[in-house]
Design a protein around this motif. Sequence first.
Motif, PDB file in Angstrom:
ATOM      1  N   VAL A  60       4.447  32.880  47.180  1.00 41.78           N
ATOM      2  CA  VAL A  60       4.607  31.490  46.774  1.00 41.78           C
ATOM      3  C   VAL A  60       3.731  30.618  47.665  1.00 41.78           C
ATOM      4  O   VAL A  60       3.275  31.046  48.728  1.00 41.78           O
ATOM      5  CB  VAL A  60       6.075  31.004  46.859  1.00 41.78           C
ATOM      6  CG1 VAL A  60       6.972  31.818  45.951  1.00 41.78           C
ATOM      7  CG2 VAL A  60       6.577  31.052  48.301  1.00 41.78           C
TER       8      VAL A  60
ATOM      9  N   GLN B 247      -2.741  31.760  43.141  1.00 45.93           N
ATOM     10  CA  GLN B 247      -4.063  32.388  43.257  1.00 45.93           C
ATOM     11  C   GLN B 247      -5.127  31.375  43.654  1.00 45.93           C
ATOM     12  O   GLN B 247      -6.024  31.671  44.451  1.00 45.93           O
ATOM     13  CB  GLN B 247      -4.434  33.070  41.944  1.00 45.93           C
ATOM     14  CG  GLN B 247      -3.658  34.355  41.673  1.00 45.93           C
ATOM     15  CD  GLN B 247      -4.049  34.982  40.343  1.00 45.93           C
ATOM     16  OE1 GLN B 247      -4.759  34.380  39.546  1.00 45.93           O
ATOM     17  NE2 GLN B 247      -3.577  36.197  40.111  1.00 45.93           N
TER      18      GLN B 247
ATOM     19  N   MET C 213       5.356  26.085  44.945  1.00 41.70           N
ATOM     20  CA  MET C 213       4.671  26.522  43.729  1.00 41.70           C
ATOM     21  C   MET C 213       4.818  28.033  43.618  1.00 41.70           C
ATOM     22  O   MET C 213       4.478  28.766  44.563  1.00 41.70           O
ATOM     23  CB  MET C 213       3.185  26.165  43.788  1.00 41.70           C
ATOM     24  CG  MET C 213       2.890  24.687  43.896  1.00 41.70           C
ATOM     25  SD  MET C 213       1.106  24.368  44.078  1.00 41.70           S
ATOM     26  CE  MET C 213       0.864  24.854  45.796  1.00 41.70           C
ATOM     27  N   ASP C 214       5.356  28.492  42.498  1.00 46.81           N
ATOM     28  CA  ASP C 214       5.447  29.937  42.285  1.00 46.81           C
ATOM     29  C   ASP C 214       4.677  30.381  41.047  1.00 46.81           C
ATOM     30  O   ASP C 214       4.691  31.555  40.687  1.00 46.81           O
ATOM     31  CB  ASP C 214       6.906  30.391  42.197  1.00 46.81           C
ATOM     32  CG  ASP C 214       7.696  29.661  41.114  1.00 46.81           C
ATOM     33  OD1 ASP C 214       7.072  28.918  40.329  1.00 46.81           O
ATOM     34  OD2 ASP C 214       8.922  29.835  41.057  1.00 46.81           O
ATOM     35  N   ASP C 215       3.996  29.431  40.382  1.00 45.98           N
ATOM     36  CA  ASP C 215       3.142  29.781  39.257  1.00 45.98           C
ATOM     37  C   ASP C 215       1.991  30.652  39.760  1.00 45.98           C
ATOM     38  O   ASP C 215       1.290  30.290  40.716  1.00 45.98           O
ATOM     39  CB  ASP C 215       2.594  28.516  38.596  1.00 45.98           C
ATOM     40  CG  ASP C 215       1.641  28.835  37.449  1.00 45.98           C
ATOM     41  OD1 ASP C 215       2.124  29.145  36.361  1.00 45.98           O
ATOM     42  OD2 ASP C 215       0.416  28.782  37.689  1.00 45.98           O
ATOM     43  N   MET C 216       1.810  31.805  39.134  1.00 47.34           N
ATOM     44  CA  MET C 216       0.839  32.781  39.618  1.00 47.34           C
ATOM     45  C   MET C 216      -0.569  32.195  39.735  1.00 47.34           C
ATOM     46  O   MET C 216      -1.286  32.437  40.715  1.00 47.34           O
ATOM     47  CB  MET C 216       0.815  34.008  38.706  1.00 47.34           C
ATOM     48  CG  MET C 216      -0.111  35.120  39.197  1.00 47.34           C
ATOM     49  SD  MET C 216      -0.068  36.575  38.126  1.00 47.34           S
ATOM     50  CE  MET C 216       1.642  37.074  38.296  1.00 47.34           C
ATOM     51  N   MET C 217      -0.980  31.416  38.747  1.00 50.19           N
ATOM     52  CA  MET C 217      -2.329  30.865  38.772  1.00 50.19           C
ATOM     53  C   MET C 217      -2.489  29.856  39.909  1.00 50.19           C
ATOM     54  O   MET C 217      -3.524  29.854  40.607  1.00 50.19           O
ATOM     55  CB  MET C 217      -2.647  30.188  37.429  1.00 50.19           C
ATOM     56  CG  MET C 217      -4.111  29.775  37.287  1.00 50.19           C
ATOM     57  SD  MET C 217      -5.250  31.195  37.407  1.00 50.19           S
ATOM     58  CE  MET C 217      -4.825  32.086  35.897  1.00 50.19           C
ATOM     59  N   GLN C 218      -1.483  29.002  40.133  1.00 58.54           N
ATOM     60  CA  GLN C 218      -1.555  28.037  41.228  1.00 58.54           C
ATOM     61  C   GLN C 218      -1.625  28.737  42.574  1.00 58.54           C
ATOM     62  O   GLN C 218      -2.389  28.341  43.460  1.00 58.54           O
ATOM     63  CB  GLN C 218      -0.336  27.107  41.179  1.00 58.54           C
ATOM     64  CG  GLN C 218      -0.348  26.119  40.028  1.00 58.54           C
ATOM     65  CD  GLN C 218       0.887  25.232  40.050  1.00 58.54           C
ATOM     66  OE1 GLN C 218       1.993  25.681  40.328  1.00 58.54           O
ATOM     67  NE2 GLN C 218       0.694  23.956  39.778  1.00 58.54           N
TER      68      GLN C 218
END
Length: 275
Positions: free
Chosen positions: A222, A241, A234-239
Amino acid sequence: MSLKANPRRKTLGRKIAAARSQAGMTQGQVAKALKVVQSTVSAWEKGRRRLPSDRAAELDDLFDSGGAIKRAWNTANEPDALPPWYTEVGQLEREATELREYQPLIFPGLIQCESYTRGLLADTVPWFSPKEIDQMVTLRMARQEVLERQENRPLVSIVVEEAVLRRAVRGGQPVLIEQLTSVIKLIDKEQIRFQVIPSDAECHPGGSGPFCIYAFPDKPVVASAEHMKGEALMDDMMQVQHCAMLFGILQAEAMSPRASRELIRKTKEVLDDEA
């Protein structure tokens, strides 16, 4: 009375469950030892029932957990005047195996000495009372326990802008000198990896502001981004990355760890001469 679980009680509940499991006990055995019904123990572990302070001490004795439950209880019961994110960040740091942080303005909270933290808070949250400032300083200093671990210490990589080394907080040069001395000690003890982006760097990829990346042994990575009122997770994969990619670029633009330490040393020497 059973209550709706809140994040801080849920965190305490997970600590209780983990300590019970480590001790090789069932909820039924804990209930019998404390002379309560099993549903009460279950409610504590789920964060749906408030754990009394004396029960936290009893659980520590029962699990032989060295005060871990009581410390978790103290964190869960900090006054509501303190922002929730202030304790949540510490929890992330305790669970992480790797921390990567970029700061363009100040030294990261995890490596601040007490006088620097106090001076910084006096400048940035002047509406807080002296008691609240004391509580926040205490919590921030407690976060540094992760750097002192002999086992499972997280790998900490920090990148800051050169201006951070010269930006004073309330208390002036003496406080800044103490902070620089503290960072050098952390570097020399290999508790952190520290790099500085020089002020004359041609590329400046950190314009989006400070952020941190947390990696864990048993759950997804995260990230968090700081803003005026705290930190947003933020735990959204794209964010996540994107944050990881940006941190790599920042490291590439920064001075090497050895050169960064030398710059800190020279900055401190100049301040010492001026003091």
